[in-house]
Design a protein around this motif. Structure first.
Motif, PDB file in Angstrom:
ATOM      1  N   GLU A  14      35.321  29.158  36.964  1.00 43.98           N
ATOM      2  CA  GLU A  14      36.133  30.253  37.597  1.00 43.98           C
ATOM      3  C   GLU A  14      36.212  31.275  36.873  1.00 43.98           C
ATOM      4  OE1 GLU A  14      38.095  31.978  40.981  1.00 43.98           O
ATOM      5  OE2 GLU A  14      36.927  30.044  40.708  1.00 43.98           O
ATOM      6  N   ILE A  15      36.584  31.081  35.492  1.00 43.33           N
ATOM      7  CA  ILE A  15      36.987  32.068  34.616  1.00 43.33           C
ATOM      8  C   ILE A  15      35.640  33.045  34.394  1.00 43.33           C
ATOM      9  CG2 ILE A  15      37.548  32.560  32.107  1.00 43.33           C
ATOM     10  CD1 ILE A  15      39.172  30.269  32.398  1.00 43.33           C
ATOM     11  N   TRP A  16      34.484  32.322  34.323  1.00 45.56           N
ATOM     12  CA  TRP A  16      33.099  33.019  34.276  1.00 45.56           C
ATOM     13  C   TRP A  16      32.904  33.867  35.172  1.00 45.56           C
ATOM     14  CZ3 TRP A  16      28.026  29.739  34.293  1.00 45.56           C
ATOM     15  CH2 TRP A  16      26.925  30.604  34.433  1.00 45.56           C
ATOM     16  N   LYS A  17      33.138  33.367  36.414  1.00 40.81           N
ATOM     17  CA  LYS A  17      33.022  34.193  37.767  1.00 40.81           C
ATOM     18  C   LYS A  17      33.861  35.406  37.694  1.00 40.81           C
ATOM     19  CE  LYS A  17      34.883  32.923  41.630  1.00 40.81           C
ATOM     20  NZ  LYS A  17      35.028  32.172  42.982  1.00 40.81           N
ATOM     21  N   ILE A  18      35.226  35.295  37.504  1.00 38.64           N
ATOM     22  CA  ILE A  18      35.964  36.450  37.355  1.00 38.64           C
ATOM     23  C   ILE A  18      35.848  37.512  36.319  1.00 38.64           C
ATOM     24  CG2 ILE A  18      38.528  37.068  36.908  1.00 38.64           C
ATOM     25  CD1 ILE A  18      39.638  34.446  38.204  1.00 38.64           C
ATOM     26  N   ALA A  19      35.089  37.058  35.116  1.00 41.42           N
ATOM     27  CA  ALA A  19      34.912  37.744  33.977  1.00 41.42           C
ATOM     28  C   ALA A  19      33.399  38.804  34.489  1.00 41.42           C
ATOM     29  CB  ALA A  19      34.521  36.839  32.954  1.00 41.42           C
ATOM     30  N   ILE A  20      32.364  38.037  35.124  1.00 41.17           N
ATOM     31  CA  ILE A  20      31.341  38.658  35.795  1.00 41.17           C
ATOM     32  C   ILE A  20      31.949  39.666  36.835  1.00 41.17           C
ATOM     33  CG2 ILE A  20      29.300  38.540  37.237  1.00 41.17           C
ATOM     34  CD1 ILE A  20      29.216  37.798  34.469  1.00 41.17           C
ATOM     35  N   GLN A  21      32.893  39.445  37.695  1.00 39.93           N
ATOM     36  CA  GLN A  21      33.526  40.470  38.597  1.00 39.93           C
ATOM     37  C   GLN A  21      33.887  41.914  38.001  1.00 39.93           C
ATOM     38  OE1 GLN A  21      35.777  37.910  40.869  1.00 39.93           O
ATOM     39  NE2 GLN A  21      33.837  37.192  42.370  1.00 39.93           N
ATOM     40  N   MET A  57      44.121  32.860  36.977  1.00 38.71           N
ATOM     41  CA  MET A  57      44.696  31.437  36.491  1.00 38.71           C
ATOM     42  C   MET A  57      45.891  31.100  36.990  1.00 38.71           C
ATOM     43  SD  MET A  57      44.075  31.943  32.234  1.00 38.71           S
ATOM     44  CE  MET A  57      42.343  32.116  31.543  1.00 38.71           C
ATOM     45  N   LEU A  58      46.399  31.919  37.968  1.00 40.99           N
ATOM     46  CA  LEU A  58      47.670  31.701  38.584  1.00 40.99           C
ATOM     47  C   LEU A  58      47.284  31.041  39.990  1.00 40.99           C
ATOM     48  CD1 LEU A  58      49.652  34.967  37.824  1.00 40.99           C
ATOM     49  CD2 LEU A  58      49.942  32.747  36.761  1.00 40.99           C
ATOM     50  N   PRO A  59      48.225  30.215  40.412  1.00 42.16           N
ATOM     51  CA  PRO A  59      48.001  29.631  41.938  1.00 42.16           C
ATOM     52  C   PRO A  59      48.008  30.473  42.992  1.00 42.16           C
ATOM     53  CG  PRO A  59      50.150  29.143  41.121  1.00 42.16           C
ATOM     54  CD  PRO A  59      49.388  29.635  40.006  1.00 42.16           C
ATOM     55  N   PHE A  60      47.247  31.469  42.956  1.00 44.25           N
ATOM     56  CA  PHE A  60      47.344  32.394  44.137  1.00 44.25           C
ATOM     57  C   PHE A  60      45.795  32.584  44.843  1.00 44.25           C
ATOM     58  CE2 PHE A  60      49.912  35.501  41.314  1.00 44.25           C
ATOM     59  CZ  PHE A  60      51.236  34.901  41.946  1.00 44.25           C
ATOM     60  N   ALA A  61      45.977  32.935  46.092  1.00 41.93           N
ATOM     61  CA  ALA A  61      44.875  33.088  46.796  1.00 41.93           C
ATOM     62  C   ALA A  61      43.721  34.011  46.363  1.00 41.93           C
ATOM     63  CB  ALA A  61      45.014  33.352  48.415  1.00 41.93           C
ATOM     64  N   VAL A  62      42.499  33.966  46.447  1.00 40.09           N
ATOM     65  CA  VAL A  62      41.674  35.070  45.567  1.00 40.09           C
ATOM     66  C   VAL A  62      41.871  36.456  46.123  1.00 40.09           C
ATOM     67  CG1 VAL A  62      39.127  35.743  45.709  1.00 40.09           C
ATOM     68  CG2 VAL A  62      39.862  33.259  45.436  1.00 40.09           C
ATOM     69  N   TRP A  63      42.145  36.443  47.547  1.00 42.22           N
ATOM     70  CA  TRP A  63      42.458  37.965  48.152  1.00 42.22           C
ATOM     71  C   TRP A  63      43.675  38.458  47.624  1.00 42.22           C
ATOM     72  CZ3 TRP A  63      47.243  39.062  50.614  1.00 42.22           C
ATOM     73  CH2 TRP A  63      47.775  37.858  50.892  1.00 42.22           C
ATOM     74  N   VAL A  64      44.697  37.585  47.044  1.00 38.11           N
ATOM     75  CA  VAL A  64      45.897  38.313  46.472  1.00 38.11           C
ATOM     76  C   VAL A  64      45.370  38.982  45.189  1.00 38.11           C
ATOM     77  CG1 VAL A  64      48.053  37.604  45.174  1.00 38.11           C
ATOM     78  CG2 VAL A  64      47.274  36.568  47.166  1.00 38.11           C
TER      79      VAL A  64
END
Length: 296
Positions: A14-21, A57-64
């Motif tokens: 998940e961290i990998w994906k967020i960093a790429i984005q 890393m926080l328990p939020f939905a992706v759209w947030v």
């Protein structure tokens, strides 16, 4: 694979994906706002990456996370680039579109990989849950890896096309964002149909329609090709308009120079005429003076 190890690897992916984005968004930003690079943009870029990683890393939905990021970007542009709101809007929509298209294509790869590796699981064994976790992690790795490769490739293609963008008014933004909006909507519709809960279980789209495994990625490719072609021809049109405007200015300058030359020629012609008349007049006076005729 144990449950803790499964959760750790899933978090890393998940961290990998967020960093790429985050990085790919900054690449698109650099393509459109390339002429505005500065120390403050670099600092804000680093803060943008860390802010997205923290929100992820926080328990939020992706759209947030997407919504907060978009709100922060528009606020930053409003403060420092007040006349470039349209550009920022286009970059955000282009980013979401590439994300959606990459997800559509990667989802087909994920479903194909999962359909293959799930056949190897023996649900009669006591360790089938660990095997299930292992298969899911393999599938998730294929999903994130293929998504990252496709996302990076599409972003770099757009970067090559858009790196010379200078002016983008609102009607240009609307024109160039049509296919971005279409890509977002199609992804939302397909994502909602991938797994639908019904009375007796779940409706799995790819199980019921296996031919969509290649049709959906093909649709994504066509949308991306259309957006790329649209941006390319828009760039060419902007170049032609710039050349036409430049030619018009040069033509007006040439006309003005010709007019000044004609005025100068008329002016010097008048001077030559006066000089000629004065020369004749002085010759007449000299002739009269030689014969002693001082009074007419």
């Amino acid at each position: 694979m144990s449950q803790p190890a499964f959760e750790i690897i899933n978090s890393i992916l998940e961290i990998w994906k967020i960093a790429i984005q985050s990085i790919m968004f900054l690449v698109l930003w650099a393509a459109v706002f390339g002429g505005k690079k500065g120390k403050k943009d670099s600092i804000m870029g680093v803060l943008f990456i860390f802010a997205n990683l923290g929100l992820g890393m926080l328990p939020f939905a992706v759209w947030v996370r997407y919504g907060v990021s978009a709100f922060g970007i528009m606020g930053y542009v409003w403060i420092y680039y007040k006349k470039q709101i349209g550009k920022a809007f286009f970059v955000i929509l282009a980013f979401y579109n590439l994300h959606c298209l990459g997800y559509l294509m990667a989802s087909s790869i994920y479903e194909k990989v999962m359909s293959i590796i799930m056949k190897s699981i023996d649900f009669r064994q006591d360790s089938y849950l660990q095997e299930m976790n292992r298969c899911i992690i393999v599938g998730m790795f294929c999903l994130v890896f293929s998504y990252s490769v496709l996302f990076v490739a599409m972003t770099l293609i757009l970067y090559r096309i858009m790196k010379n963008v200078t002016i983008m008014v609102w009607h240009d933004v609307i024109l160039l964002s049509i296919l971005n909006f279409v890509g977002n909507m199609i992804t939302r519709i397909i994502s909602g149909l991938l797994a639908v809960k019904i009375d007796n279980g779940f409706f799995i789209l790819f199980d019921e329609k296996p031919d969509l495994l290649w049709k959906i990625p093909l649709i994504a490719v066509f949308i991306f090709a259309g957006e790329t072609a649209l941006i390319y021809f828009w760039q060419r049109n902007q170049l032609l308009l710039s050349e036409r405007q430049k030619h018009f200015v040069e033509e007006q300058q040439v006309k003005a120079m010709k007019k000044r030359l004609e005025e100068a020629e008329n002016f010097y012609g008048s001077i030559r005429k006066v000089r000629h008349e004065m020369k004749n007049h002085m010759a007449n006076i000299k002739g009269l003076a030689e014969v002693g005729q001082y009074v007419r």
